[in-house]
Design a protein around this motif. Structure first.
Motif, PDB file in Angstrom:
ATOM      1  N   UNK A  29       7.622   8.208 -13.205  1.00 25.64           N
ATOM      2  CA  UNK A  29       7.274   7.657 -14.510  1.00 25.64           C
ATOM      3  C   UNK A  29       7.873   8.459 -15.662  1.00 25.64           C
ATOM      4  N   UNK A  30       8.187   9.745 -15.437  1.00 28.99           N
ATOM      5  CA  UNK A  30       8.694  10.593 -16.516  1.00 28.99           C
ATOM      6  C   UNK A  30      10.036  10.131 -17.048  1.00 28.99           C
ATOM      7  N   UNK A  31      10.799   9.391 -16.234  1.00 30.83           N
ATOM      8  CA  UNK A  31      12.069   8.850 -16.727  1.00 30.83           C
ATOM      9  C   UNK A  31      12.065   7.315 -16.730  1.00 30.83           C
ATOM     10  N   UNK A  32      10.861   6.722 -16.644  1.00 32.08           N
ATOM     11  CA  UNK A  32      10.733   5.275 -16.823  1.00 32.08           C
ATOM     12  C   UNK A  32      10.893   4.442 -15.584  1.00 32.08           C
ATOM     13  N   UNK A  33      10.637   5.010 -14.390  1.00 34.44           N
ATOM     14  CA  UNK A  33      10.835   4.310 -13.124  1.00 34.44           C
ATOM     15  C   UNK A  33       9.489   3.838 -12.586  1.00 34.44           C
ATOM     16  N   UNK A  34       9.329   2.517 -12.411  1.00 39.57           N
ATOM     17  CA  UNK A  34       8.070   1.974 -11.886  1.00 39.57           C
ATOM     18  C   UNK A  34       8.237   1.382 -10.491  1.00 39.57           C
ATOM     19  N   UNK A  35       9.266   1.811  -9.749  1.00 32.79           N
ATOM     20  CA  UNK A  35       9.489   1.333  -8.391  1.00 32.79           C
ATOM     21  C   UNK A  35       8.243   1.632  -7.550  1.00 32.79           C
ATOM     22  N   UNK A  36       7.619   0.614  -6.940  1.00 29.82           N
ATOM     23  CA  UNK A  36       6.391   0.869  -6.176  1.00 29.82           C
ATOM     24  C   UNK A  36       6.582   1.809  -4.993  1.00 29.82           C
ATOM     25  N   UNK A  95       6.840  -0.179   4.516  1.00 29.87           N
ATOM     26  CA  UNK A  95       8.296  -0.103   4.501  1.00 29.87           C
ATOM     27  C   UNK A  95       8.780   0.733   5.678  1.00 29.87           C
ATOM     28  N   UNK A  96      10.086   0.862   5.815  1.00 32.31           N
ATOM     29  CA  UNK A  96      10.666   1.658   6.895  1.00 32.31           C
ATOM     30  C   UNK A  96      10.241   3.118   6.834  1.00 32.31           C
ATOM     31  N   UNK A  97       9.803   3.574   5.653  1.00 34.72           N
ATOM     32  CA  UNK A  97       9.479   4.989   5.464  1.00 34.72           C
ATOM     33  C   UNK A  97       8.077   5.329   5.920  1.00 34.72           C
ATOM     34  N   UNK A  98       7.219   4.342   6.042  1.00 37.65           N
ATOM     35  CA  UNK A  98       5.876   4.573   6.536  1.00 37.65           C
ATOM     36  C   UNK A  98       4.949   5.240   5.545  1.00 37.65           C
ATOM     37  N   UNK A  99       5.371   5.372   4.318  1.00 42.06           N
ATOM     38  CA  UNK A  99       4.536   5.992   3.298  1.00 42.06           C
ATOM     39  C   UNK A  99       5.301   6.158   2.005  1.00 42.06           C
ATOM     40  N   UNK A 100       4.612   6.631   0.981  1.00 36.78           N
ATOM     41  CA  UNK A 100       5.221   6.883  -0.318  1.00 36.78           C
ATOM     42  C   UNK A 100       6.274   7.983  -0.186  1.00 36.78           C
ATOM     43  N   UNK A 101       7.430   7.780  -0.792  1.00 38.55           N
ATOM     44  CA  UNK A 101       8.461   8.809  -0.813  1.00 38.55           C
ATOM     45  C   UNK A 101       8.801   9.142  -2.267  1.00 38.55           C
ATOM     46  N   UNK A 102       9.444  10.293  -2.449  1.00 38.51           N
ATOM     47  CA  UNK A 102       9.759  10.763  -3.798  1.00 38.51           C
ATOM     48  C   UNK A 102      11.073  10.174  -4.283  1.00 38.51           C
ATOM     49  N   UNK A 103      11.253  10.034  -5.598  1.00 35.43           N
ATOM     50  CA  UNK A 103      12.533   9.605  -6.153  1.00 35.43           C
ATOM     51  C   UNK A 103      13.635  10.608  -5.808  1.00 35.43           C
ATOM     52  N   UNK A 127      13.862  -5.445 -12.564  1.00 35.03           N
ATOM     53  CA  UNK A 127      12.874  -5.192 -11.518  1.00 35.03           C
ATOM     54  C   UNK A 127      13.598  -4.617 -10.299  1.00 35.03           C
ATOM     55  N   UNK A 128      12.938  -3.734  -9.555  1.00 32.56           N
ATOM     56  CA  UNK A 128      13.571  -3.203  -8.342  1.00 32.56           C
ATOM     57  C   UNK A 128      13.684  -4.283  -7.280  1.00 32.56           C
ATOM     58  N   UNK A 129      14.705  -4.175  -6.423  1.00 38.54           N
ATOM     59  CA  UNK A 129      14.891  -5.181  -5.377  1.00 38.54           C
ATOM     60  C   UNK A 129      13.727  -5.151  -4.382  1.00 38.54           C
ATOM     61  N   UNK A 130      13.229  -3.957  -4.105  1.00 41.82           N
ATOM     62  CA  UNK A 130      12.038  -3.841  -3.288  1.00 41.82           C
ATOM     63  C   UNK A 130      12.219  -4.292  -1.851  1.00 41.82           C
ATOM     64  N   UNK A 131      11.282  -5.107  -1.359  1.00 47.73           N
ATOM     65  CA  UNK A 131      11.240  -5.498   0.049  1.00 47.73           C
ATOM     66  C   UNK A 131      12.296  -6.531   0.426  1.00 47.73           C
ATOM     67  N   UNK A 132      12.965  -7.112  -0.544  1.00 47.69           N
ATOM     68  CA  UNK A 132      14.020  -8.080  -0.237  1.00 47.69           C
ATOM     69  C   UNK A 132      15.269  -7.306   0.206  1.00 47.69           C
ATOM     70  N   UNK A 133      15.493  -7.259   1.521  1.00 47.61           N
ATOM     71  CA  UNK A 133      16.541  -6.404   2.075  1.00 47.61           C
ATOM     72  C   UNK A 133      17.923  -6.798   1.567  1.00 47.61           C
ATOM     73  N   UNK A 157      16.966   0.786  -7.664  1.00 47.34           N
ATOM     74  CA  UNK A 157      16.601  -0.592  -7.968  1.00 47.34           C
ATOM     75  C   UNK A 157      17.519  -1.572  -7.235  1.00 47.34           C
ATOM     76  N   UNK A 158      18.805  -1.211  -7.096  1.00 46.53           N
ATOM     77  CA  UNK A 158      19.784  -2.126  -6.486  1.00 46.53           C
ATOM     78  C   UNK A 158      19.706  -2.122  -4.968  1.00 46.53           C
ATOM     79  N   UNK A 159      19.540  -0.972  -4.324  1.00 49.45           N
ATOM     80  CA  UNK A 159      19.633  -0.925  -2.858  1.00 49.45           C
ATOM     81  C   UNK A 159      18.392  -1.466  -2.175  1.00 49.45           C
ATOM     82  N   UNK A 160      17.244  -1.449  -2.830  1.00 52.70           N
ATOM     83  CA  UNK A 160      16.030  -1.926  -2.194  1.00 52.70           C
ATOM     84  C   UNK A 160      15.376  -0.885  -1.306  1.00 52.70           C
ATOM     85  N   UNK A 161      14.236  -1.262  -0.738  1.00 52.42           N
ATOM     86  CA  UNK A 161      13.438  -0.327   0.041  1.00 52.42           C
ATOM     87  C   UNK A 161      14.149   0.206   1.273  1.00 52.42           C
ATOM     88  N   UNK A 162      15.011  -0.597   1.883  1.00 55.05           N
ATOM     89  CA  UNK A 162      15.603  -0.223   3.171  1.00 55.05           C
ATOM     90  C   UNK A 162      16.913   0.543   3.036  1.00 55.05           C
TER      91      UNK A 162
END
Length: 426
Positions: A53-60, A71-79, A210-216, A319-324
């Motif tokens: 959030x400190x640089x304006x990123x709201x990617x879930x 997701x493939x990561x199995x948990x929250x990961x850091x930017x 918006x981030x691409x997110x779960x849409x691979x 935002x462009x590459x998505x979660x995967x």
């Protein structure tokens, strides 16, 4: 000060720099444990969320503690840029005097660019350590401030299992501080001004992001020349700089502080504190939010950190590459200042796609362009994407030598901690 006294003072600065330059060259290729802690020492959901959030990123994937579990990561990961906010100090043997870093006092330091390689994600609960060293030292004449020293420093970050998570090479430009020299080249730069209609147009761009997110995003489906889309950042304010710091950018080992801690810090690194217009010693780093101080050394206004724009650039990529997907590497340059009031527009495109072993890679070129039409931060990157044959982007392998060094440093860290505990109990 008379002309003779001024000449003598400048000679002393140059002689001091020669000592620093030679010392920096002597240190090329030598690694040392980083013994200073950063703003945070261990990743937690709050640390990860607040840094994003400190640089304006709201990617879930970064800001939602629950989202990553699906997701493939199995948990929250850091930017990607969490390294600038997260580091635990390493206990290490005292560095020999002839291997200590030069102080570079009496000069300004500007981040000109960086190259970062990422190998593993940082998860909730991870502790990050680091070792660093000088990789290259060059002396040159600078258009901005005469004689300059270009120093490439490498910072290798690893977790509590001695697994290297990333390595960053940072190019810094060290320029001699001569307050009386006004840089005429910046006189024509005017502060940005906005009408309500201008702000509304920027808001429309924010609303569309918006981030691409779960849409691979599959490697098979992209083509050379494809656009990476649009992103906006700004207009930049002093509030943005404060939020960036409060979110985790601690700027160790200088570590601006308040109250009694500021007094202790001033005693530790006095030359870093320069009196303001009220005669109060304040950090030279205030050039990033104090426009009056910036103008006193010939700049039209305060300006951002290069690391802030690196955060913006990685935000554009994630935002462009998505979660995967996975960012393997990124190289950026800071060619122009980003002043308070400036707005940046991020664009880019695909320049190549290839397969290396089991990794499906995409090469990208992208950039941030200010409202003046100046490209201030061009960048390139290589990302790994899933293929139709494999739903997961394959991560690269960290150099074995770095992980060997990390394991040795962690081992010594543990030995020294044990020695201290025994000493304290005696």
């Amino acid at each position: 000060m008379t002309t003779a006294e001024k000449s003598e003072a400048e000679t002393e600065i140059y002689e001091f720099l020669e000592t620093d330059i030679q010392q920096a060259r002597n240190l090329v290729g030598i690694y040392h444990a980083v013994t200073q802690r950063e703003q945070f020492s261990r990743a937690t959901p709050d640390v990860i969320r607040n840094f994003a959030r400190s640089y304006g990123d709201d990617n879930p994937l970064f800001v939602d503690e629950e989202y990553g579990r699906d997701t493939r990561w199995g948990g929250q990961i850091a930017p990607p840029m969490i390294n600038i906010a997260l580091r635990q100090e390493l206990h290490a043997d005292r560095v020999p005097r002839d291997q200590r870093r030069p102080a570079f006092r009496g000069i300004h330091v500007f981040v000109s660019g960086s190259t970062t390689d990422w190998y593993r994600p940082v998860y909730d609960g991870d502790t990050i350590y680091s070792f660093h060293g000088f990789e290259k030292v060059e002396l040159k004449e600078s258009e901005f401030a005469g004689r300059s020293l270009l120093v490439t420093r490498i910072h290798v970050q690893f977790n509590q299992r001695a697994e290297v998570v990333q390595a960053q090479r940072v190019l810094t430009i060290h320029t001699e501080r001569h307050e009386s020299k006004k840089r005429k080249k910046y006189d024509a730069i005017e502060a940005a001004a906005y009408t309500p209609e201008d702000i509304a147009a920027i808001d429309e761009l924010y609303a569309a992001e918006k981030p691409r997110g779960a849409e691979t995003r599959y490697w098979d489906d992209i083509q050379v020349g494809d656009s990476l889309g649009d992103m906006v950042k700004g207009p930049l304010t002093a509030t943005d700089m404060m939020v960036f710091h409060s979110g985790g950018y601690g700027f160790a080992p200088y570590t601006p502080s308040a109250g009694r801690l500021a007094y202790k810090n001033r005693k530790r690194i006095g030359p870093f504190y320069i009196p303001n217009e009220q005669g109060i010693p304040d950090v030279a780093q205030r050039i990033h939010w104090d426009s009056e101080y910036a103008r006193s050394i010939g700049l039209p206004a305060a300006y951002d950190y290069g690391m802030m724009r690196d955060c913006w650039l990685t935000h554009y990529l994630t935002d462009w590459i998505g979660d995967a997907g996975w960012i393997e590497s990124m190289s950026s340059q800071m060619r122009k200042f980003n002043y308070l009031g400036d707005t940046h527009y991020f664009t880019g495109h695909i320049v190549g796609k290839r397969i290396e072993g089991d990794r499906h890679l995409v090469d990208l070129e992208f950039r941030g362009t200010s409202q003046r039409g100046e490209v201030t931060c061009p960048a390139t990157a290589t990302v790994s994407l899933p293929s139709r044959e494999s739903d997961l982007a394959i991560l690269p392998t960290a150099p074995a030598e770095w992980e060997r060094i990390a394991a040795q440093m962690l081992k010594r860290h543990g030995e020294l901690r044990a020695e201290k505990r025994r000493s304290d109990q005696a």
